[in-house]
Design a protein around this motif. Structure first.
Motif, PDB file in Angstrom:
ATOM      1  N   PRO A  38      44.034  50.823  49.411  1.00 36.48           N
ATOM      2  CA  PRO A  38      45.380  50.014  47.728  1.00 36.48           C
ATOM      3  C   PRO A  38      45.225  50.807  47.299  1.00 36.48           C
ATOM      4  CG  PRO A  38      42.596  48.574  48.369  1.00 36.48           C
ATOM      5  CD  PRO A  38      43.234  49.719  49.694  1.00 36.48           C
ATOM      6  N   LEU A  39      46.172  50.773  46.392  1.00 33.47           N
ATOM      7  CA  LEU A  39      46.118  51.856  44.809  1.00 33.47           C
ATOM      8  C   LEU A  39      45.519  50.408  43.604  1.00 33.47           C
ATOM      9  CD1 LEU A  39      49.115  54.038  45.813  1.00 33.47           C
ATOM     10  CD2 LEU A  39      46.590  54.867  44.557  1.00 33.47           C
ATOM     11  N   TYR A  40      44.733  51.323  43.015  1.00 35.23           N
ATOM     12  CA  TYR A  40      44.434  50.574  41.688  1.00 35.23           C
ATOM     13  C   TYR A  40      45.294  49.433  41.070  1.00 35.23           C
ATOM     14  CZ  TYR A  40      44.001  49.616  36.921  1.00 35.23           C
ATOM     15  OH  TYR A  40      43.634  48.593  35.727  1.00 35.23           O
ATOM     16  N   ASN A  41      46.299  49.577  41.155  1.00 33.83           N
ATOM     17  CA  ASN A  41      47.687  48.477  40.774  1.00 33.83           C
ATOM     18  C   ASN A  41      47.617  47.094  41.187  1.00 33.83           C
ATOM     19  OD1 ASN A  41      48.900  48.902  37.481  1.00 33.83           O
ATOM     20  ND2 ASN A  41      49.141  51.124  38.533  1.00 33.83           N
ATOM     21  N   PHE A  42      46.622  47.602  42.789  1.00 32.71           N
ATOM     22  CA  PHE A  42      47.458  46.985  43.451  1.00 32.71           C
ATOM     23  C   PHE A  42      45.779  45.731  44.043  1.00 32.71           C
ATOM     24  CE2 PHE A  42      47.226  44.424  47.857  1.00 32.71           C
ATOM     25  CZ  PHE A  42      48.922  43.385  47.727  1.00 32.71           C
ATOM     26  N   SER A  43      45.550  46.677  43.985  1.00 38.27           N
ATOM     27  CA  SER A  43      44.104  45.639  44.239  1.00 38.27           C
ATOM     28  C   SER A  43      43.156  44.922  43.158  1.00 38.27           C
ATOM     29  CB  SER A  43      42.643  46.922  44.502  1.00 38.27           C
ATOM     30  OG  SER A  43      42.510  48.107  44.386  1.00 38.27           O
ATOM     31  N   VAL A  44      43.843  45.245  41.715  1.00 36.03           N
ATOM     32  CA  VAL A  44      43.163  45.208  40.667  1.00 36.03           C
ATOM     33  C   VAL A  44      44.220  43.914  40.005  1.00 36.03           C
ATOM     34  CG1 VAL A  44      44.222  46.087  39.044  1.00 36.03           C
ATOM     35  CG2 VAL A  44      42.646  45.582  38.448  1.00 36.03           C
ATOM     36  N   SER A  45      45.573  43.457  40.762  1.00 32.11           N
ATOM     37  CA  SER A  45      45.703  42.498  40.414  1.00 32.11           C
ATOM     38  C   SER A  45      45.541  41.076  41.644  1.00 32.11           C
ATOM     39  CB  SER A  45      47.415  42.975  41.360  1.00 32.11           C
ATOM     40  OG  SER A  45      48.124  43.624  40.086  1.00 32.11           O
ATOM     41  N   ILE A  46      45.186  41.724  42.944  1.00 34.79           N
ATOM     42  CA  ILE A  46      44.223  40.963  43.795  1.00 34.79           C
ATOM     43  C   ILE A  46      42.895  39.903  43.476  1.00 34.79           C
ATOM     44  CG2 ILE A  46      44.022  40.271  46.146  1.00 34.79           C
ATOM     45  CD1 ILE A  46      47.184  40.769  45.740  1.00 34.79           C
ATOM     46  N   ASP A  47      43.098  40.947  42.490  1.00 36.34           N
ATOM     47  CA  ASP A  47      41.128  40.519  42.776  1.00 36.34           C
ATOM     48  C   ASP A  47      40.883  39.755  41.143  1.00 36.34           C
ATOM     49  OD1 ASP A  47      40.231  41.822  44.290  1.00 36.34           O
ATOM     50  OD2 ASP A  47      38.714  43.449  43.917  1.00 36.34           O
ATOM     51  N   ASP A  48      41.896  40.195  39.944  1.00 38.97           N
ATOM     52  CA  ASP A  48      41.863  39.549  38.965  1.00 38.97           C
ATOM     53  C   ASP A  48      42.592  37.943  39.249  1.00 38.97           C
ATOM     54  OD1 ASP A  48      40.827  41.550  37.160  1.00 38.97           O
ATOM     55  OD2 ASP A  48      42.763  41.898  37.088  1.00 38.97           O
ATOM     56  N   HIS A  49      43.527  38.020  40.495  1.00 34.21           N
ATOM     57  CA  HIS A  49      43.871  36.731  40.257  1.00 34.21           C
ATOM     58  C   HIS A  49      42.650  36.306  41.783  1.00 34.21           C
ATOM     59  CE1 HIS A  49      45.371  33.300  42.947  1.00 34.21           C
ATOM     60  NE2 HIS A  49      46.217  33.496  42.116  1.00 34.21           N
ATOM     61  N   GLU A  50      42.306  36.623  42.562  1.00 31.10           N
ATOM     62  CA  GLU A  50      41.738  36.243  43.855  1.00 31.10           C
ATOM     63  C   GLU A  50      39.742  35.428  42.485  1.00 31.10           C
ATOM     64  OE1 GLU A  50      41.819  35.336  47.341  1.00 31.10           O
ATOM     65  OE2 GLU A  50      43.389  35.516  45.909  1.00 31.10           O
TER      66      GLU A  50
END
Ligand code: GLU
Length: 298
Positions: free
Chosen positions: A179-191
């Motif tokens: 995953p690239l930064y913007n994707f993993s960070v989005s999922i993680d911040d939400h999860e």
């Protein structure tokens, strides 16, 4: 409940600039009896320095910070894969095999590339081929379908993951899709239930990208504050440069006193309490600020 996080890339030692995100995020959650999360963002196998996971934790402890939960993104690929698959299935993302220049040309004209028009079934097939190793590095990415008319071209159909052939220093060669930064960070911040994000303004456009995914998934975006740059005249705050100079023997180590790493500041005899005070005093100011050695010493 206030939940904040510090999300370092384990690609170099922390310097005063990175420590700012840690100190502010920690302080904010503690002030409101909230939760503070440490999350290593290591989805760029090329940049990971394996000794940095421990090195960074030692620096944080020295600063007097404590965290309630700890995550490493390279342990969480299954989570990102699940979301990617779901997005592909629902036609909210697509596998793009266009050359970057070609893609950009169309994107700048607000036009869809051929890949965007494929059916979810075809996308899932392509996705499985990505996982299976049928594409080489650079030959395929998954893109998020944003509004093609988004005012900022850099936000339109941003890439969520890519292929990296180089083995990851921590988890080895078992994954090719990262995953690239913007994707993993989005999922993680939400999860992880993050409520407040405090980070540098180099992430302003990233916030816009991340917001498109949140909107698409019906999630509400955390409060995000992107503060201005902090520089120390005469000190390089580039992690890459620092790592290179240490490896080439041009510096005696990460605590070489010519650096502004936390390790070097510690070696100079500067107390963590002083650093924390300075950072809190500079605060979340949106303008760039500069901090002289004289101020630090004083
Ligand atoms: N890993 C990112 C960085 O160090 C974190 C940015 C963020 O807080 O979202 O720049």
């Amino acid at each position: 409940l206030i939940v904040t996080r510090f999300a370092p890339n384990p690609n170099g030692p922390l310097h005063l600039g990175n420590a700012r995100a840690a100190i502010l995020s920690h302080e904010y959650s503690r002030k409101y009896n909230g939760k503070f999360i440490l999350r290593f963002e290591d989805t760029n196998p090329e940049n990971v320095q394996p000794e940095m996971y421990e090195f960074i934790k030692r620096d944080l402890r020295w600063l007097g910070l404590s965290w309630d939960e700890e995550y490493i993104q390279s342990d969480r690929l299954h989570i990102y894969y699940d979301f990617l698959e779901k997005l592909l299935e629902e036609g909210k993302a697509y596998v793009c095999t266009c050359e970057v220049e070609k893609f950009r040309e169309l994107r700048d004209k607000m036009e869809a590339c051929q890949c965007r028009l494929l059916s979810p079934q075809e996308d899932l097939q392509r996705w499985n081929r990505m996982l299976a190793g049928d594409f080489l590095q650079g030959e395929a990415v998954v893109r998020i379908k944003t509004d093609l008319k988004h005012p900022n071209p850099a936000v339109r159909d941003w890439p969520a993951c890519r292929i990296v052939e180089q083995p990851h220093p921590r988890v080895g060669g078992k994954f090719r899709v990262w995953p690239l930064y913007n994707f993993s960070v989005s999922i993680d911040d939400h999860e992880m239930g993050i409520t407040h994000i405090l980070r540098g303004k180099e992430h302003e456009v990233n916030e816009q990208r991340q917001r498109t995914l949140y909107e698409m998934l019906g999630w509400s975006y955390p409060v995000a504050i992107q503060y201005g740059r902090l520089s120390i005249p005469g000190a390089s705050l580039s992690k890459t440069e620092t790592v290179r100079a240490v490896k080439e023997g041009k510096l005696s180590g990460y605590d070489d006193v010519r650096l502004a790493t936390l390790a070097a500041l510690r070696r100079r005899g500067i107390s963590p309490v002083a650093l924390k005070k300075i950072i809190l005093k500079v605060g979340l100011t949106l303008v760039d600020s500069s901090l002289s050695w004289e101020t630090i010493y004083a």
